[in-house]
Design a protein around this motif. Structure first.
Motif, mmCIF file in Angstrom:
data_model
loop_
_atom_site.group_PDB
_atom_site.id
_atom_site.type_symbol
_atom_site.label_atom_id
_atom_site.label_comp_id
_atom_site.label_asym_id
_atom_site.label_seq_id
_atom_site.Cartn_x
_atom_site.Cartn_y
_atom_site.Cartn_z
ATOM 1 N N ARG A 1 0.826 -1.199 0.000
ATOM 2 C CA ARG A 1 0.000 0.000 0.000
ATOM 3 C C ARG A 1 0.864 1.254 0.000
ATOM 4 O O ARG A 1 1.983 1.269 0.475
ATOM 5 C CB ARG A 1 -0.925 -0.005 1.216
ATOM 6 N N GLY A 2 0.278 2.308 -0.570
ATOM 7 C CA GLY A 2 0.967 3.585 -0.597
ATOM 8 C C GLY A 2 1.279 4.023 -2.006
ATOM 9 O O GLY A 2 0.854 3.417 -2.993
ATOM 10 N N PHE A 3 2.038 5.105 -2.122
ATOM 11 C CA PHE A 3 2.406 5.647 -3.422
ATOM 12 C C PHE A 3 3.613 4.885 -3.981
ATOM 13 O O PHE A 3 4.543 4.544 -3.242
ATOM 14 C CB PHE A 3 2.737 7.132 -3.308
ATOM 15 N N SER A 4 3.612 4.661 -5.319
ATOM 16 C CA SER A 4 4.727 3.979 -5.980
ATOM 17 C C SER A 4 4.994 4.628 -7.329
ATOM 18 O O SER A 4 4.068 5.068 -8.030
ATOM 19 C CB SER A 4 4.418 2.492 -6.207
ATOM 20 N N ALA A 5 6.300 4.679 -7.650
ATOM 21 C CA ALA A 5 6.713 5.073 -9.003
ATOM 22 C C ALA A 5 7.019 3.769 -9.743
ATOM 23 O O ALA A 5 8.050 3.132 -9.505
ATOM 24 C CB ALA A 5 7.927 5.977 -8.954
ATOM 25 N N LEU A 6 6.086 3.352 -10.636
ATOM 26 C CA LEU A 6 6.210 2.075 -11.348
ATOM 27 C C LEU A 6 6.888 2.324 -12.700
ATOM 28 O O LEU A 6 6.386 3.097 -13.514
ATOM 29 C CB LEU A 6 4.827 1.450 -11.555
ATOM 30 N N THR A 7 8.030 1.664 -12.912
ATOM 31 C CA THR A 7 8.825 1.868 -14.133
ATOM 32 C C THR A 7 9.011 0.547 -14.864
ATOM 33 O O THR A 7 9.184 -0.504 -14.239
ATOM 34 C CB THR A 7 10.214 2.445 -13.786
ATOM 35 N N VAL A 8 8.974 0.614 -16.215
ATOM 36 C CA VAL A 8 9.271 -0.556 -17.039
ATOM 37 C C VAL A 8 10.370 -0.182 -18.033
ATOM 38 O O VAL A 8 10.356 0.910 -18.603
ATOM 39 C CB VAL A 8 8.022 -1.078 -17.773
ATOM 40 N N ILE A 9 11.343 -1.076 -18.198
ATOM 41 C CA ILE A 9 12.466 -0.878 -19.129
ATOM 42 C C ILE A 9 12.442 -2.037 -20.127
ATOM 43 O O ILE A 9 12.366 -3.203 -19.729
ATOM 44 C CB ILE A 9 13.815 -0.851 -18.388
ATOM 45 N N ASP A 10 12.513 -1.702 -21.438
ATOM 46 C CA ASP A 10 12.479 -2.792 -22.432
ATOM 47 C C ASP A 10 13.901 -3.230 -22.801
ATOM 48 O O ASP A 10 14.895 -2.750 -22.224
ATOM 49 C CB ASP A 10 11.677 -2.375 -23.669
ATOM 50 N N ALA A 11 14.001 -4.138 -23.770
ATOM 51 C CA ALA A 11 15.280 -4.752 -24.123
ATOM 52 C C ALA A 11 16.266 -3.751 -24.703
ATOM 53 O O ALA A 11 17.482 -3.986 -24.679
ATOM 54 C CB ALA A 11 15.048 -5.888 -25.118
ATOM 55 N N GLU A 12 15.780 -2.614 -25.200
ATOM 56 C CA GLU A 12 16.660 -1.621 -25.796
ATOM 57 C C GLU A 12 16.992 -0.486 -24.828
ATOM 58 O O GLU A 12 17.577 0.523 -25.218
ATOM 59 C CB GLU A 12 16.018 -1.072 -27.070
ATOM 60 N N GLY A 13 16.609 -0.650 -23.570
ATOM 61 C CA GLY A 13 16.940 0.354 -22.563
ATOM 62 C C GLY A 13 15.983 1.517 -22.491
ATOM 63 O O GLY A 13 16.204 2.462 -21.722
ATOM 64 N N ARG A 14 14.927 1.463 -23.279
ATOM 65 C CA ARG A 14 13.942 2.543 -23.224
ATOM 66 C C ARG A 14 12.982 2.290 -22.060
ATOM 67 O O ARG A 14 12.664 1.130 -21.764
ATOM 68 C CB ARG A 14 13.181 2.619 -24.549
#
Length: 689
Positions: free
Chosen positions: A667-680
């Motif tokens: 629970r709480g605030f989250s900064a959800l990040t996804v990185i693909d195979a090319e680093g983007r």
């Protein structure tokens, strides 16, 4: 009379009287008018001596592949004296006409014996016909039961002796003697009753062929096997008495089974034989480049593969020596007479969709033009080519991938992108320069779809294309004729370095499970709707093409080139005798470098205007600013290249190739990040309650 098609016995009394009267006239004429008699013989109008033989298609060594009946439906195979077992010739002369080499067409000694026996027994118990007289009867094909007929036969025999050699007379007998049914000549008889050429006859077989022409119908082995065997045994006994056979040899021959059925004539490479004969319909002998032994093994392989595939599936296999262009084996179907599989159709020449089998040619042309290198990075992502949006076979995308791997995996997007860069017309032109005859839909110009099988090609076309790749990018004169094709020119499709690079890539393509063959470069293909399964490959000497499918073009669900045709391809290579010929080393001009060492333009291929904009990964759920109930959720990413790495507040929480992944955040605030195979990467700020 002892002649072809005649029986000795009761009728000999009446016919013998006619012979005696005819002989008396001849002796009188010879004794009291020699000059007139010679002039009478010299003036004889002989029947045509030329013999029409069955058309034959033979292999590179002259071995019979297929024969055809003559116009009246008879089998009459050409044969020379030296192609017949000498023991048969000796038996024939000894049994039928032991003074054949001495008399002048009529055997006076034999005639005297006939006359003496007639006086003694008050009837004619034997004939006095010579081999030359029998030949005369075969040539005339007319009646001999009348005085006029008998005189004519004697006159023709005397004239034959004046104008032909003994061997030439014997040759006519070997060509025309009847052996039962529609079988004429000793060679046709040897194949029909023993399934082999006449130079390989055993004493028992030779004896049967000596006996048959005396009564070809009443001694037919398939209808009267006991009569045939008895006649054979009488010949063997006579040969022992004449000293031709020892007692041991005769007794051994008696134990040999006598045939009781008629064998089929050879029917190897039936479809190719039809094609060869159609190209030269007047020829009696058509030589090909085929190898009868290999052809037999390939046809057996084709029959087994079609039987195991089931579902009315057919198969075609083509084997050639790409160094010379000579076709060594050609199976147009798994059975020429297989009606349920349309076996009469020659599938080596049927127009079918080539599926992915043209991709090696596309890559070779791209390498040759400097558009790419085996280590160039290509893009395997969704693309839009002016409304044409091809997909990979499995519907997935691999992102950035080396050209080598893209070809080995047979990915569609990179191949279409390369073809788009150089233009579909260049591929179409390369096909025609390779000797292929591609067929496009009516009124359509070559488009990008031809990269994935959007045109018609034949197995012969594709085999020629792969032969060119094996021969350093030069067109090969693929043919079944011993002589080169008139006007053939070895056109260059691509440089030898590019051709070697393609071969090197294909030689490292993963094999089907349990298959070996390290020296073979190969490619498979499957057409739209699973209508055609292909496999083509080559080593340093041979090129083989395999097609499987239904001859009527209906789909075969679940049939893939890699699963169906590829195992047959490797099995076909195993049928070639001798050690495998390795692929050649790279030409000196070949650029063999890792991607990082390539010139900058070759490190990555970017198709101009073809690739759809790719902003990288995007978090489809949860969206930025979302409020989510609970401590876990299923996140979803769109776009971007797998695999994906997920972070929450900078810490890695998941890695997956899937675009949907369950995440445990708390629970709480989250900064959800996804990185693909090319680093983007991209980030979404969310709150969980």
């Amino acid at each position: 009379m002892r002649g072809p098609g005649r029986r000795r016995g009761r009728g000999a009394g009446r016919s013998g009287a006619g012979w005696l009267f005819a002989l008396t006239l001849l002796l009188w004429g010879a004794a009291f008018g020699r000059d007139s008699f010679d002039a009478w013989v010299a003036a004889t109008d002989l029947p045509p001596l030329a013999t029409t033989h069955s058309a034959e298609v033979v292999d590179r060594q002259g071995e019979l592949l297929r024969a055809y009946t003559v116009g009246d439906g008879r089998w009459r195979l050409a044969v020379s004296l030296d192609a017949v077992d000498p023991d048969y010739i000796e038996m024939l002369i000894r049994y039928e006409d032991k003074r054949f080499r001495e008399h002048g067409g009529v055997d006076a000694v034999a005639m005297a014996r006939v006359f003496w026996q007639a006086l003694r027994y008050q009837r004619f118990v034997a004939g006095g016909s010579t081999l030359t007289m029998q030949v005369a009867r075969l040539l005339e094909e007319g009646p001999t039961g009348t005085l006029t007929g008998k005189l004519r036969q004697i006159r023709v025999a005397l004239a034959l002796e004046e104008r032909l050699s003994k061997d030439q007379i014997l040759q006519i007998y070997l060509d025309r003697a009847p052996f039962g049914g529609n079988i004429e000549g000793v060679r046709a008889a040897s194949y029909a009753w023993f399934g082999k050429p006449p130079h390989r006859l055993t004493p028992a077989e030779a004896a049967l062929l000596v006996a048959l022409p005396q009564a070809p119908e009443s001694r037919r082995p398939d209808r009267h096997p006991e009569a045939a065997r008895a006649a054979r045994d009488r010949v063997l006994a006579r040969m022992e008495g004449a000293g031709i056979l020892t007692e041991e040899a005769r007794l051994a021959a008696l134990t040999e089974p006598s045939p009781d059925r008629r064998r089929d004539f050879p029917m190897l490479a039936a479809h190719l034989a039809d094609t060869a004969r159609a190209a030269d319909p007047l020829a009696e002998l058509i030589q090909t480049t085929l190898d009868a032994g290999l052809q037999t093994r390939i046809e057996a392989l084709a029959a087994r593969a079609a039987r195991e595939a089931g579902q009315r599936q057919q198969i075609a296999i083509l084997v050639a020596d790409h160094r010379t262009g000579e076709i060594l084996a050609s199976a147009g179907s798994a059975g020429y007479g297989a009606e349920t599989r349309e076996g009469y159709l020659d599938m080596t020449r049927a127009l079918r969709s080539p599926g992915s089998t043209l991709k090696p040619l596309i890559y070779g042309l791209a390498f040759d033009r400097g558009l790419a290198h085996p280590e160039t990075i290509l893009s395997d992502r969704p693309m839009d080519f002016a409304g044409y949006r091809p997909q990979n076979f499995d519907g997935a995308f691999r992102g950035d991938i080396p050209a080598r791997e893209a070809l080995q995996l047979s990915l569609n997007l990179p191949a279409v992108a390369l073809l788009d860069a150089m233009g579909p017309q260049h591929l179409y032109s390369a096909l025609t320069r390779a000797g292929a005859s591609p067929r496009l839909p009516i009124d359509e110009a070559p488009g990008l779809a031809i990269a994935l099988g959007g045109l018609g090609l034949r197995l012969t076309d594709l085999t020629g294309i792969y032969a060119a790749l094996a021969e350093g990018g030069h067109r090969v004169d693929l043919r079944f004729t011993p002589a080169p094709t008139p006007g053939f020119q070895p056109v260059e499709l691509m440089g030898r370095a590019a051709a070697w690079q393609v071969a090197d890539i294909l030689s490292e393509t993963p094999r089907p499970l349990g298959i070996r063959g390290a020296e073979i470069a190969f490619k498979t293909g499957t057409s739209y709707g699973h209508r055609d399964a292909w496999a083509l490959g080559f080593d340093g000497a041979h090129v083989i093409g395999v097609w499987m499918g239904r001859a009527d073009g209906t789909p075969v669900p679940g049939a893939f080139g890699g699963e169906r045709a590829a195992p047959v391809l490797f099995a076909a290579f195993e049928r070639i005798e001798g050690a495998r010929t390795p692929l050649p080393p790279p030409p000196p001009e070949t650029l063999i470098l890792a991607n990082a060492s390539l010139p900058a333009p070759l490190r990555r291929f970017t198709p101009a205007g073809a690739a759809a904009p790719d902003p990288g990964p995007r978090i489809a759920f949860p969206p930025d600013g979302a409020l989510v109930e609970g401590e876990a959720l299923i996140a979803r990413v769109s776009d971007g290249a797998a695999p994906f790495t997920w972070l929450a507040n900078g810490a890695v929480i998941a890695q997956s190739r899937r675009r949907d992944v369950p995440l445990q955040l708390g629970r709480g605030f989250s900064a959800l990040t996804v990185i693909d195979a090319e680093g983007r990467s991209t980030t979404a700020h969310i709150e969980l309650r």
